[in-house]
Design an enzyme around this catalytic site. Structure first.
Site, PDB file in Angstrom:
ATOM      1  N   GLY A 153     -13.000  -6.667   8.037  1.00 20.25           N
ATOM      2  CA  GLY A 153     -13.364  -8.012   7.596  1.00 20.25           C
ATOM      3  C   GLY A 153     -14.308  -7.985   6.419  1.00 20.25           C
ATOM      4  O   GLY A 153     -15.089  -8.920   6.224  1.00 20.25           O
ATOM      5  N   SER A 177      -9.795  -1.006   7.473  1.00 20.91           N
ATOM      6  CA  SER A 177     -10.510  -1.706   6.406  1.00 20.91           C
ATOM      7  C   SER A 177     -12.014  -1.443   6.532  1.00 20.91           C
ATOM      8  O   SER A 177     -12.421  -0.292   6.598  1.00 20.91           O
ATOM      9  CB  SER A 177     -10.162  -3.193   6.441  1.00 20.91           C
ATOM     10  OG  SER A 177     -10.592  -3.849   5.271  1.00 20.91           O
TER      11      SER A 177
END
Length: 512
Positions: free
Chosen positions: A143, A222
């Protein structure tokens, strides 16, 4: 064996998980939805709520003797406000990318409750069968260090636990200004410290859930992969974990921030909120003012325009305690490393950033992912750690984001197949997609069971001789996996990396 038979009988009769006495108290879970034999424990606190005087402070271990009804997820950590829509075509993403209805269904998400009291974890286990002490996979969400939550349906761990004989844990950690505040008067890298404390909880308690505290693997995607990589260098002598899975990020592609830039960002927010700035006579008073503000007051002055997705203004910052000013000569934790990226990471970011030409996005994929990853893999091999490399090509109809141009295997495209949580409401998964998902779950869990050798039966580990067929191309041409030379995609690499600054072009060397 008698214990397993008893557990299996109880599971069949009562249909929910047995209470477990942990350092956080008695935890009472239930049977996981759609995976009845899996015991699910949700919202278990591992740290004291970071509220009041604990805001912007390192986590404090939670201990208790009470009973926790662990049948619902805890709140998400505080999420940033979303920037309002704009008609400014110079900054808005293009509107003609051809987003199909299935993408809306697959990626629609409800708004989840968020609270500072968010430092909880979730456990999925199936102790009644399989190994007495199961390997443990601990999920770290991404995120951009700005947002993220274990509540997302994609991240439910029951199907991995059901199908692969491992225990799955997911953890919440603080993000944005609450997790990486940049405040010069308080400790840095709170989100990374949250991760450490959650791993300590797993080490101390996971045996009670059928897990093996000697076989814990971190896996993240990520910013979650960035957290895993920073963690491997932050705690090299006592990592607790023995495996590291880094999906679509390393410290070289997305390096640490400097103290100066994070301080500037902190004071930008404090000034907007009316708590003073870097020129204030008493910086502790600025902190105290921020401690008294409500979450809504902080978010109201958050200035969404200063919080883009890439590059993220938040994240690990150099403090020379956990995050360092150089990684070139630093030794990471001993263990196995599984590192890879998707074929077209940019396929997602085209929806989030201003329009760019295709050469920009090609550079984006190569510079931040392919080439940064191989730099990290080579470092791991040079330090004597086994490392495996993959490249994900899965491009399936019910996960298509855009059609003009095709999104391909974009950033996050592998997560639904991995967790077996792809939305089936408009389009069912293809047989190839199902096979790829099974392969991912089996490979990732086999790695967790033995990070030194567990993947050897799936594909060869990376060697310094990049010409050997050590690259697993997962989902390539709709095949489950095919092997290619380890350096097949590296001829484009022309950047140097140090883990603390943006990738720099290598000097041109003329060859005669």
């Amino acid at each position: 064996m008698k214990l397993k038979a008893t557990l299996s009988l109880l599971q069949a009769i009562i249909g929910f998980s047995l209470p477990v006495q942990t350092t956080s108290g008695l935890v009472v879970g239930h049977a996981a939805s759609d995976a009845f034999e899996v015991s699910e424990y949700l919202g278990v606190p591992y740290a004291v709520p970071p509220i009041g005087s604990l805001r912007f402070q390192p986590p404090v271990r939670y201990t208790g003797n009470g009973t926790h009804n662990a049948t619902t997820f805890g709140p998400s950590c505080i999420q940033p406000p979303v920037a309002p829509p704009t008609n400014d075509t110079n900054h808005a993403p293009p509107q003609d990318l051809g987003v199909p209805p299935s993408a809306t269904a697959a990626f629609a998400s409800e708004v989840y409750p968020a609270n500072e009291d968010c430092l909880t974890l979730n456990i999925w286990t199936k102790p009644q069968i399989g190994e007495e002490k199961k390997a443990v996979l601990v999920w770290v969400y991404g995120g951009a260090y700005v947002s993220g939550s274990t509540r997302l349906p994609t991240y439910r761990g029951q199907f991995i636990a059901e199908q692969t004989d491992v225990v799955v844990v997911s953890i919440n950690y603080r993000v944005n200004i609450f997790g990486f505040p940049g405040n010069p008067t308080t400790p840095a890298n709170l989100g990374l410290r949250d991760l450490r404390m959650s791993i300590e909880w797993v080490r101390d308690n996971i045996k009670l859930f059928g897990g093996d505290p000697e076989r814990i693997t971190l896996f993240g995607q990520s910013a979650g992969a960035g957290m895993v990589d920073f963690y491997s260098f932050a705690y090299p002598d006592d990592p607790i974990v023995s495996g590291f899975i880094e999906m679509s990020a390393t410290i070289y592609g997305f390096p640490a921030l400097t103290e100066a830039e994070t301080n500037d960002r902190w004071f930008h927010v404090t000034n907007l909120i009316g708590c003073g700035n870097a020129t204030s006579d008493d910086l502790d008073a600025v902190t105290n003012c921020m401690m008294r503000k409500t979450v809504d007051e902080i978010l109201a002055g958050y200035d969404p325009a200063s919080v883009p997705i890439t590059p993220s203004p938040y994240g690990p910052v150099i403090d020379n305690e956990l995050v360092f000013s150089s990684y070139m000569n630093r030794t990471a934790a001993r263990g196995g490393y599984l590192i890879g990226n998707t074929e077209n990471e940019a396929g997602l970011f085209k929806l989030l950033q201003a329009p760019q030409n295709e050469s920009y996005w090609t550079d984006f994929n190569n510079r931040l992912y392919t080439c940064a990853n191989i730099f990290r893999i080579k470092q791991s091999v040079a330090q004597g750690n086994p490392a495996w490399r993959y490249r994900y090509f899965g491009d399936f109809p019910n996960l298509v984001l855009t059609t003009t141009p095709p999104s391909g295997a974009y950033h996050t495209a592998e997560l639904g197949p991995l967790f077996d949580t792809v939305n089936q409401s408009l389009l069912a998964s293809t047989p190839a997609e199902v096979s790829v998902g099974i392969y991912l779950r089996n490979a990732w869990s086999s790695f967790a069971k033995d990070p030194q050798r567990g993947l050897d039966s799936f594909w060869p580990r990376y060697s310094e001789n990049g010409t050997e067929r050590t690259l697993a191309r997962i989902g390539f041409h709709n095949k489950t996996v095919s092997l290619a030379p380890g350096n097949m995609y590296d001829n484009v690499c022309r950047w140097s990396y140090d883990g603390v600054s943006a990738p720099a072009p290598l000097p041109y060397i003329h060859s005669s």
